[in-house]
Motif scaffolding. Structure first.
Motif, PDB file in Angstrom:
ATOM      1  N   LEU A   1      -2.784  -1.487   6.984  1.00  0.00           N
ATOM      2  CA  LEU A   1      -2.382  -0.202   6.152  1.00  0.00           C
ATOM      3  C   LEU A   1      -2.033   0.962   6.953  1.00  0.00           C
ATOM      4  O   LEU A   1      -0.875   1.391   6.694  1.00  0.00           O
ATOM      5  CB  LEU A   1      -3.136  -0.041   5.250  1.00  0.00           C
ATOM      6  CG  LEU A   1      -3.323  -1.238   3.939  1.00  0.00           C
ATOM      7  CD1 LEU A   1      -4.635  -0.791   2.933  1.00  0.00           C
ATOM      8  CD2 LEU A   1      -2.201  -1.292   3.194  1.00  0.00           C
TER       9      LEU A   1
ATOM     10  N   LYS B   1       0.424   3.795   5.270  1.00  0.00           N
ATOM     11  CA  LYS B   1      -0.130   3.395   3.852  1.00  0.00           C
ATOM     12  C   LYS B   1      -1.187   4.263   3.546  1.00  0.00           C
ATOM     13  O   LYS B   1      -2.419   3.435   3.678  1.00  0.00           O
ATOM     14  CB  LYS B   1       0.117   2.182   3.331  1.00  0.00           C
ATOM     15  CG  LYS B   1       1.523   1.619   3.136  1.00  0.00           C
ATOM     16  CD  LYS B   1       1.455   0.280   2.285  1.00  0.00           C
ATOM     17  CE  LYS B   1       2.815  -0.241   2.066  1.00  0.00           C
ATOM     18  NZ  LYS B   1       3.596   0.621   1.340  1.00  0.00           N
TER      19      LYS B   1
ATOM     20  N   VAL C   1      -3.837   5.374  -0.089  1.00  0.00           N
ATOM     21  CA  VAL C   1      -4.594   4.110  -0.806  1.00  0.00           C
ATOM     22  C   VAL C   1      -5.968   4.207   0.299  1.00  0.00           C
ATOM     23  O   VAL C   1      -7.072   4.159  -0.309  1.00  0.00           O
ATOM     24  CB  VAL C   1      -4.218   3.052  -0.870  1.00  0.00           C
ATOM     25  CG1 VAL C   1      -3.729   2.663   0.315  1.00  0.00           C
ATOM     26  CG2 VAL C   1      -4.929   2.074  -1.745  1.00  0.00           C
TER      27      VAL C   1
ATOM     28  N   TRP D   1      -8.367   7.069  -0.635  1.00  0.00           N
ATOM     29  CA  TRP D   1      -9.080   7.094  -1.921  1.00  0.00           C
ATOM     30  C   TRP D   1     -10.118   6.076  -1.725  1.00  0.00           C
ATOM     31  O   TRP D   1     -11.358   6.140  -2.531  1.00  0.00           O
ATOM     32  CB  TRP D   1      -8.065   6.901  -2.860  1.00  0.00           C
ATOM     33  CG  TRP D   1      -7.340   7.800  -3.469  1.00  0.00           C
ATOM     34  CD1 TRP D   1      -6.112   8.517  -3.265  1.00  0.00           C
ATOM     35  CD2 TRP D   1      -7.857   9.010  -4.155  1.00  0.00           C
ATOM     36  NE1 TRP D   1      -5.812   9.441  -3.653  1.00  0.00           N
ATOM     37  CE2 TRP D   1      -7.008   9.997  -4.307  1.00  0.00           C
ATOM     38  CE3 TRP D   1      -9.229   9.138  -4.893  1.00  0.00           C
ATOM     39  CZ2 TRP D   1      -7.093  11.079  -5.216  1.00  0.00           C
ATOM     40  CZ3 TRP D   1      -9.497  10.388  -5.399  1.00  0.00           C
ATOM     41  CH2 TRP D   1      -8.348  11.351  -5.623  1.00  0.00           C
ATOM     42  N   LEU D   2     -10.015   4.912  -1.300  1.00  0.00           N
ATOM     43  CA  LEU D   2     -10.757   3.509  -1.138  1.00  0.00           C
ATOM     44  C   LEU D   2     -11.940   4.132  -0.434  1.00  0.00           C
ATOM     45  O   LEU D   2     -13.144   3.823  -0.976  1.00  0.00           O
ATOM     46  CB  LEU D   2     -10.436   2.444  -0.564  1.00  0.00           C
ATOM     47  CG  LEU D   2      -9.330   1.608  -1.575  1.00  0.00           C
ATOM     48  CD1 LEU D   2      -8.462   0.699  -0.836  1.00  0.00           C
ATOM     49  CD2 LEU D   2      -9.758   1.278  -2.699  1.00  0.00           C
TER      50      LEU D   2
ATOM     51  N   GLY E   1     -11.068  -3.531  -2.999  1.00  0.00           N
ATOM     52  CA  GLY E   1      -9.733  -2.415  -3.417  1.00  0.00           C
ATOM     53  C   GLY E   1      -8.665  -2.639  -2.310  1.00  0.00           C
ATOM     54  O   GLY E   1      -7.340  -2.732  -2.692  1.00  0.00           O
ATOM     55  N   GLU E   2      -8.911  -2.918  -1.153  1.00  0.00           N
ATOM     56  CA  GLU E   2      -7.897  -3.235  -0.096  1.00  0.00           C
ATOM     57  C   GLU E   2      -6.918  -4.388  -0.439  1.00  0.00           C
ATOM     58  O   GLU E   2      -5.882  -4.355  -0.493  1.00  0.00           O
ATOM     59  CB  GLU E   2      -8.369  -3.092   1.439  1.00  0.00           C
ATOM     60  CG  GLU E   2      -8.864  -1.720   1.832  1.00  0.00           C
ATOM     61  CD  GLU E   2      -9.746  -2.002   3.332  1.00  0.00           C
ATOM     62  OE1 GLU E   2      -9.534  -0.747   3.927  1.00  0.00           O
ATOM     63  OE2 GLU E   2     -10.298  -2.919   3.349  1.00  0.00           O
TER      64      GLU E   2
ATOM     65  N   TYR F   1      -4.760  -4.119  -3.221  1.00  0.00           N
ATOM     66  CA  TYR F   1      -3.642  -3.446  -2.906  1.00  0.00           C
ATOM     67  C   TYR F   1      -2.582  -4.101  -2.054  1.00  0.00           C
ATOM     68  O   TYR F   1      -1.107  -4.178  -2.391  1.00  0.00           O
ATOM     69  CB  TYR F   1      -3.875  -2.086  -2.176  1.00  0.00           C
ATOM     70  CG  TYR F   1      -2.764  -1.181  -1.927  1.00  0.00           C
ATOM     71  CD1 TYR F   1      -2.566  -0.267  -2.452  1.00  0.00           C
ATOM     72  CD2 TYR F   1      -1.931  -1.256  -0.780  1.00  0.00           C
ATOM     73  CE1 TYR F   1      -1.351   0.465  -2.442  1.00  0.00           C
ATOM     74  CE2 TYR F   1      -1.042  -0.349  -0.274  1.00  0.00           C
ATOM     75  CZ  TYR F   1      -0.792   0.418  -1.279  1.00  0.00           C
ATOM     76  OH  TYR F   1       0.397   1.470  -1.268  1.00  0.00           O
ATOM     77  N   ILE F   2      -3.065  -5.133  -1.152  1.00  0.00           N
ATOM     78  CA  ILE F   2      -2.293  -5.747  -0.333  1.00  0.00           C
ATOM     79  C   ILE F   2      -1.613  -7.118  -0.916  1.00  0.00           C
ATOM     80  O   ILE F   2      -0.342  -7.154  -0.674  1.00  0.00           O
ATOM     81  CB  ILE F   2      -2.811  -6.314   1.174  1.00  0.00           C
ATOM     82  CG1 ILE F   2      -3.316  -4.780   2.067  1.00  0.00           C
ATOM     83  CG2 ILE F   2      -2.225  -7.026   1.752  1.00  0.00           C
ATOM     84  CD1 ILE F   2      -4.243  -5.310   2.868  1.00  0.00           C
TER      85      ILE F   2
ATOM     86  N   TRP G   1       1.807  -4.277  -3.478  1.00  0.00           N
ATOM     87  CA  TRP G   1       2.232  -2.791  -3.158  1.00  0.00           C
ATOM     88  C   TRP G   1       2.357  -2.833  -1.694  1.00  0.00           C
ATOM     89  O   TRP G   1       2.722  -1.852  -0.946  1.00  0.00           O
ATOM     90  CB  TRP G   1       0.808  -2.073  -3.235  1.00  0.00           C
ATOM     91  CG  TRP G   1       0.852  -1.529  -4.454  1.00  0.00           C
ATOM     92  CD1 TRP G   1       1.169  -0.568  -5.305  1.00  0.00           C
ATOM     93  CD2 TRP G   1      -0.026  -2.286  -5.417  1.00  0.00           C
ATOM     94  NE1 TRP G   1       1.122  -0.571  -6.611  1.00  0.00           N
ATOM     95  CE2 TRP G   1      -0.070  -1.566  -6.920  1.00  0.00           C
ATOM     96  CE3 TRP G   1      -0.958  -3.410  -5.682  1.00  0.00           C
ATOM     97  CZ2 TRP G   1      -0.596  -1.795  -8.005  1.00  0.00           C
ATOM     98  CZ3 TRP G   1      -1.586  -3.960  -6.690  1.00  0.00           C
ATOM     99  CH2 TRP G   1      -1.514  -3.062  -7.935  1.00  0.00           C
ATOM    100  N   CYS G   2       2.744  -3.791  -0.981  1.00  0.00           N
ATOM    101  CA  CYS G   2       3.110  -4.093   0.415  1.00  0.00           C
ATOM    102  C   CYS G   2       4.005  -5.275   0.375  1.00  0.00           C
ATOM    103  O   CYS G   2       4.169  -6.124   1.288  1.00  0.00           O
ATOM    104  CB  CYS G   2       2.141  -4.506   1.633  1.00  0.00           C
ATOM    105  SG  CYS G   2       0.645  -3.311   1.691  1.00  0.00           S
TER     106      CYS G   2
END
Length: 474
Positions: free
Chosen positions: A175, A180, A183, A186-187, A227-228, A231-232, A236-237
């Motif tokens: 990320l 990125k 995010v 925050w994580l 969370g990672e 997101y991935i 979002w990627c």
């Protein structure tokens, strides 16, 4: 008196100088914005991750002194050792992804991530026996029986954290390489606060003791990794993650080779601290010595986590610019990052000199340990200052793919100079823990000087060519 022509030329010279100054200031400002966009989230990641370990140590410090010393041994020897290897290996993911992102080869980023999972998982599995047999290992190393037994119990709890770090570190690098960062910030912030809250509930309210501390740590790291992954994998990627690919199983050996040299680079430095803690364990009052040394090491390392944010920024900025084929921009980025980090180091150096005597009470209520920590406050302050140079230069090496050279520098600096000097001062000069710490500083000074010279001698045009070869090879 000057003629009108001379006056005009003088005005033109002043105007050109102003333009140059304004241009330089604008370049510094733009590069600083790019740097902080990467460095600040990376700092939050490092500080909160290490902060979780420190919160755990503080919790152990209020259970029993033996548990505190045992946790210090496990964290400093096993956890630092394995995390050093995994972080070093994950940094290759950041280099390869950063260069590919700079070259706009977006499809390959997801493949690099999957390859890192395969390689790093295998390495983590190879390290599991060290956690399982921690007690006999510490006995062989001559540690006190009660500390060795307690450390063996604690080490088993760290096995889930070991595997969570495999995926957490690599996804973080993936990320960061594509900027990125929000995010990620925050994580990791959630990780720290979840861990602090659960530690308070499990240890101080529910009275679970050791299991409470470790369960809180495992849950916190699990939340971050989940969370990672969401997101991935959740869309979002879209440009860089195209799903699982069989290509990840190809070209594993070059990845393993690069990852190993990078892992060795950081592991040599991390293992150095573990050796010093072991030396503290052989002193007359081992429990006090280990506790005091590990507290100072935790403070130094926590500040180092801020510096590792600059390491991440240097790595990403250098790899991105080399991927774009712009060596001059990479060099300028290094200069801006280095001076910024040094300025922050001076601030923390002053802070540590001013409040060095009060630090210990954050971690222990023992007056003996507090007194030992207080005696190390001045060497600790200078170590913190050195922390703000070495990581940036290491980040440059990672961005250039020169981890093997830095591994040699680290080996010579720490094991040829740092440890022998520390042993001599600790035992021959009877300086005990302070002698070990001064030896550590000698190793840091040597490393910093060597890395400054290596960075100064970099041929940036040649580094662009090397990056181009790596992109075509992988």
């Amino acid at each position: 008196m000057m003629g009108s022509g001379q006056e005009e030329r003088a005005r033109l010279i002043v105007y050109e100088e102003d333009e140059m100054n304004q241009g330089f200031k604008r370049r510094v400002w733009e590069e600083s914005k790019r740097m902080w966009a990467i460095a600040f989230p990376a700092m939050v990641c490092r500080v909160t991750t290490y902060g979780a370990y420190v919160v755990s140590q503080a919790s152990f410090g209020h259970i029993t002194q033996v548990d505190l010393a045992a946790y210090a041994l496990v964290q400093t020897i096993l956890v630092r050792f394995s995390n050093g290897i995994l972080l070093g290996m994950a940094s290759v993911t950041e280099t390869l992804c950063g260069e590919a992102y700079g070259a706009k080869q977006y499809d390959i980023l997801g493949v690099h991530l999957q390859r890192s999972w395969i390689v790093n998982s295998a390495v983590a599995t190879a390290m599991v026996p060290f956690y399982v047999y921690a007690t006999p290992l510490l006995r062989v190393l001559g540690q006190e029986e009660d500390i060795a037994v307690a450390a063996g119990i604690i080490s088993l709890w760290f096995i889930p954290v070991l595997y969570l770090n495999v995926y957490g570190m690599t996804m973080q690098m993936f990320l960061q390489a594509q900027h990125k960062n929000t995010v990620v910030t925050w994580l990791f912030t959630i990780l720290f606060f979840v861990h602090a809250l659960l530690s308070w509930v499990f240890v101080y309210i529910m009275n679970w003791g050791l299991p409470g501390v470790m369960i809180a740590l495992i849950i916190a790291f699990g939340v971050k990794v989940l969370g990672e992954a969401i997101y991935i994998f959740g869309g979002w990627c879209p440009v860089t993650w195209k799903g699982f690919d069989r290509a990840a199983f190809a070209e594993l050996m070059p990845v393993l080779k690069s990852s190993t040299s990078s892992g060795v680079m950081l592991c040599i430095q991390v293992w150095y601290n573990a050796v010093l803690v072991l030396l503290a364990g052989y002193m007359k009052y081992a429990t006090v010595a280990i506790s005091a040394f590990s507290i100072c090491l935790n403070v130094s390392t926590w500040e180092l986590m801020i510096c590792l944010g600059f390491l991440g920024a240097a790595c990403v900025r250098v790899s991105n610019e080399l991927g774009r084929g712009n060596g001059k921009a990479a060099k300028f980025s290094v200069e801006v990052i280095l001076y910024t980090s040094l300025f922050i180091g001076i601030f923390f150096w002053i802070l540590c000199l001013a409040f060095g005597h009060q630090i210990s009470y954050l971690f222990t209520s023992s007056e003996e340990v507090a007194k030992a920590v207080s005696s190390l406050s001045v060497p600790l302050a200078f170590s913190i200052l050195l922390n703000n140079v070495g990581p940036v230069l290491s980040g440059v090496a990672i961005g250039c793919g020169s981890q093997g050279l830095v591994a040699i520098v680290n080996m010579c600096s720490y094991y040829v100079i740092g440890i022998p000097v520390g042993v001599l001062l600790a035992y021959a000069a009877d300086l005990e823990v302070k002698g070990i710490w001064i030896g550590m500083m000698c190793g840091m000074v040597t490393q910093t000087i060597a890395l400054l010279y290596i960075t100064w001698k970099i041929d940036w045009a040649e580094e662009v060519k090397k990056a181009s070869k790596r992109l075509s090879h992988f």
